[in-house]
Design a protein around this motif. Structure first.
Motif, PDB file in Angstrom:
ATOM      1  N   ILE A   1      50.559  40.628  44.087  1.00 39.31           N
ATOM      2  CA  ILE A   1      49.212  40.139  44.355  1.00 39.31           C
ATOM      3  C   ILE A   1      49.257  39.359  45.658  1.00 39.31           C
ATOM      4  CG2 ILE A   1      47.369  38.597  43.609  1.00 39.31           C
ATOM      5  CD1 ILE A   1      48.059  39.199  40.755  1.00 39.31           C
TER       6      ILE A   1
ATOM      7  N   ASP B   1      46.716  43.899  43.787  1.00 43.35           N
ATOM      8  CA  ASP B   1      45.454  43.185  43.809  1.00 43.35           C
ATOM      9  C   ASP B   1      45.553  42.123  44.899  1.00 43.35           C
ATOM     10  OD1 ASP B   1      42.909  42.459  43.179  1.00 43.35           O
ATOM     11  OD2 ASP B   1      43.302  42.072  41.064  1.00 43.35           O
TER      12      ASP B   1
ATOM     13  N   VAL C   1      43.764  38.129  46.099  1.00 41.05           N
ATOM     14  CA  VAL C   1      42.880  37.031  45.745  1.00 41.05           C
ATOM     15  C   VAL C   1      42.549  36.274  47.023  1.00 41.05           C
ATOM     16  CG1 VAL C   1      42.660  34.876  44.455  1.00 41.05           C
ATOM     17  CG2 VAL C   1      43.893  36.813  43.460  1.00 41.05           C
TER      18      VAL C   1
ATOM     19  N   GLU D   1      40.483  32.486  37.958  1.00 43.59           N
ATOM     20  CA  GLU D   1      40.433  33.826  38.535  1.00 43.59           C
ATOM     21  C   GLU D   1      41.840  34.345  38.790  1.00 43.59           C
ATOM     22  OE1 GLU D   1      38.485  34.101  42.273  1.00 43.59           O
ATOM     23  OE2 GLU D   1      38.893  36.261  42.463  1.00 43.59           O
TER      24      GLU D   1
ATOM     25  N   ARG E   1      43.531  37.701  37.139  1.00 53.72           N
ATOM     26  CA  ARG E   1      44.066  38.825  37.918  1.00 53.72           C
ATOM     27  C   ARG E   1      45.515  39.103  37.515  1.00 53.72           C
ATOM     28  NH1 ARG E   1      40.504  40.750  42.368  1.00 53.72           N
ATOM     29  NH2 ARG E   1      38.952  39.112  42.522  1.00 53.72           N
TER      30      ARG E   1
ATOM     31  N   ALA F   1      45.577  40.851  34.263  1.00 55.86           N
ATOM     32  CA  ALA F   1      45.163  42.248  34.380  1.00 55.86           C
ATOM     33  C   ALA F   1      46.284  43.104  34.968  1.00 55.86           C
ATOM     34  CB  ALA F   1      43.918  42.348  35.249  1.00 55.86           C
ATOM     35  N   VAL F   2      46.908  42.583  35.992  1.00 60.85           N
ATOM     36  CA  VAL F   2      47.980  43.332  36.644  1.00 60.85           C
ATOM     37  C   VAL F   2      49.166  43.514  35.705  1.00 60.85           C
ATOM     38  CG1 VAL F   2      49.725  43.203  38.448  1.00 60.85           C
ATOM     39  CG2 VAL F   2      47.345  42.737  38.996  1.00 60.85           C
TER      40      VAL F   2
ATOM     41  N   GLU G   1      35.451  45.389  42.796  1.00 64.08           N
ATOM     42  CA  GLU G   1      34.621  44.197  42.809  1.00 64.08           C
ATOM     43  C   GLU G   1      33.373  44.390  41.964  1.00 64.08           C
ATOM     44  OE1 GLU G   1      33.973  43.333  46.889  1.00 64.08           O
ATOM     45  OE2 GLU G   1      35.725  42.043  47.038  1.00 64.08           O
TER      46      GLU G   1
ATOM     47  N   HIS H   1      37.404  41.551  31.950  1.00 67.17           N
ATOM     48  CA  HIS H   1      37.232  40.997  33.292  1.00 67.17           C
ATOM     49  C   HIS H   1      36.600  39.626  33.327  1.00 67.17           C
ATOM     50  CE1 HIS H   1      34.003  43.167  31.714  1.00 67.17           C
ATOM     51  NE2 HIS H   1      34.537  44.323  32.005  1.00 67.17           N
TER      52      HIS H   1
END
Lengths: 228, 228
Positions: free
Chosen positions: A80, A101, A103, A111, A115, A118-119, B96, B187
């Motif tokens: 990331i 991803d 940021v 946030e 992320r 999710a990754v 996004e 998300h």
DNA sequence: CCCACATGTAACATTTCTGTCACACGACCT
DNA sequence: AGGTCGTGTGACAGAAATGTTACATGTGGG
């Protein structure tokens, strides 16, 4: 879902901010301030994920990402990127470099954690949820329940993890140190005698069904879960 | 794993190609050619997944995705974007917009199906519109009502989804993180403690019929819906 | 624009869990 | 027997997890 995360960030304040938040979420954080340090660490032990700042002294974050993607050993580690700029051009370069991803700073800790989650989920296989049956005891990870002679037993969180480990490693003798690593985690700093106390508590919890004697003490060595 | 999939694609040939392949794989396909049609269908019955073309007449696919993510009812439906362009820029905008994945045209049917499978797998099974009866509680997704001991109970939207999920996954313990994923959506960035508060609200709502004790706390693990 | 409702967070209260001690007990050795 | 070592046991204070309430914000309808 805890992971070893390597943070590559040269600005101490931001590095600290990130580390605090990640650790608060249960992750183990390794830090370095530049690409050279990152490569060195990666050669020593592969982290589960890399968090790389776009701007680094010397080799840039993008270049580092590209390099990691080129080497077999590191190709699959999720990356990331952190970027201060919000330019679309940068995002494109970042993704082309192989980042999973990115940021944009400033970012909220939430946030960032989302992320990361999710990754990691994309690559993390589910841990074993299979029930275990040994010597009349049944342990079900999915429901987090333990049955002795058909009756449900009540265990605390650590007792549960401890029993789970012992039941999935029958017969073998485990030293206190090994148990600390396996049940508590590699990085924790607790007295070895703590294991004794939890063994004691676990035995007490198993007592109602008489299964407490399944946990044997091996003097001078550690503990073992008997087959019968 | 079969699902109801809404395909939003204006080009008839491609729409047909997709539909044939999905149906061959056992999925049920609903088709529409633009965003307006999609919204209409979604208002009528929620599909399990949306396949949206990037380029649509009128409202673009990205805009549609954003809109769906914005509304409570549709927030949790997985979205896969189809794009003819391979530009990284699109990838970014798509992510996004809240898309779960994207597929670049031309794509192989195998690839498309694989992505669909992957996206659907993240979603828990058994969350259908069928009424659920457990321990004297009855939940009707279709009418969006809950009955305890025959009497109707009043729940908020989130409470309802939470209860629905719990009731369709009895006995099993769900971590706060899992509940956030399954009830709130992948998300969303919210605190884990938020789950506690909603559990509390749900319990309070179930209190009038005494069913609040069906929701058990499993310390160190999460929450569970008891069988009886 | 106001109001009712829903939601996410923070703050505080309460309960439970954990790690350590201090001491008891039993095993093993000489 | 006496001594030493390793383990069992009960108590306890601090930490962690959860329950509970209050509040700010957002949203949709009148």
């Amino acid at each position: 879902m805890t992971a070893n995360i390597l943070v590559v960030e040269d600005e101490p304040a931001i590095q600290e901010l990130i580390a605090v938040n990640l650790e608060h979420a249960g992750h183990h954080v390794i830090r370095t301030r530049d690409a050279e340090g990152a490569l060195q660490i990666v050669n020593h032990a592969l982290p589960d994920l890399l968090l790389i700042d776009w701007m680094l002294p010397g080799t840039s974050g993008v270049a580092l990402a590209k390099q990691l993607r080129h080497e077999e050993r590191t190709r699959q580690i999720p990356i990331i990127l952190l970027t201060a700029r919000s330019s679309e051009q940068d995002k494109i370069q970042g993704l082309e470099a192989g980042a999973d991803d990115y940021v944009t700073k400033p970012f909220s800790p939430r946030e960032l954690l989302a992320r990361i989650k999710a990754v990691l989920r994309r690559r993390a296989p589910e841990m074993t949820d299979e029930p275990v049956d040994v010597g009349g005891l049944r342990l079900e990870p999915a429901t987090r329940r333990v049955f002795g002679a058909g009756k449900p037993l009540q265990l605390g969180p650590t007792e549960f993890r401890l029993l789970h480990f012992l039941m999935t490693h029958i017969e073998r003798v485990h030293s206190r140190s090994q148990l600390l690593d396996q049940v508590w985690g590699d990085h924790v700093f607790v007295e070895e005698r703590t294991v004794d106390v939890h063994i004691r508590r676990l035995r007490k919890s198993l007592e109602p069904s008489g299964h407490d004697r399944l946990i044997e003490t091996v003097r001078g060595a550690g503990y073992r879960f008997a087959r019968v």
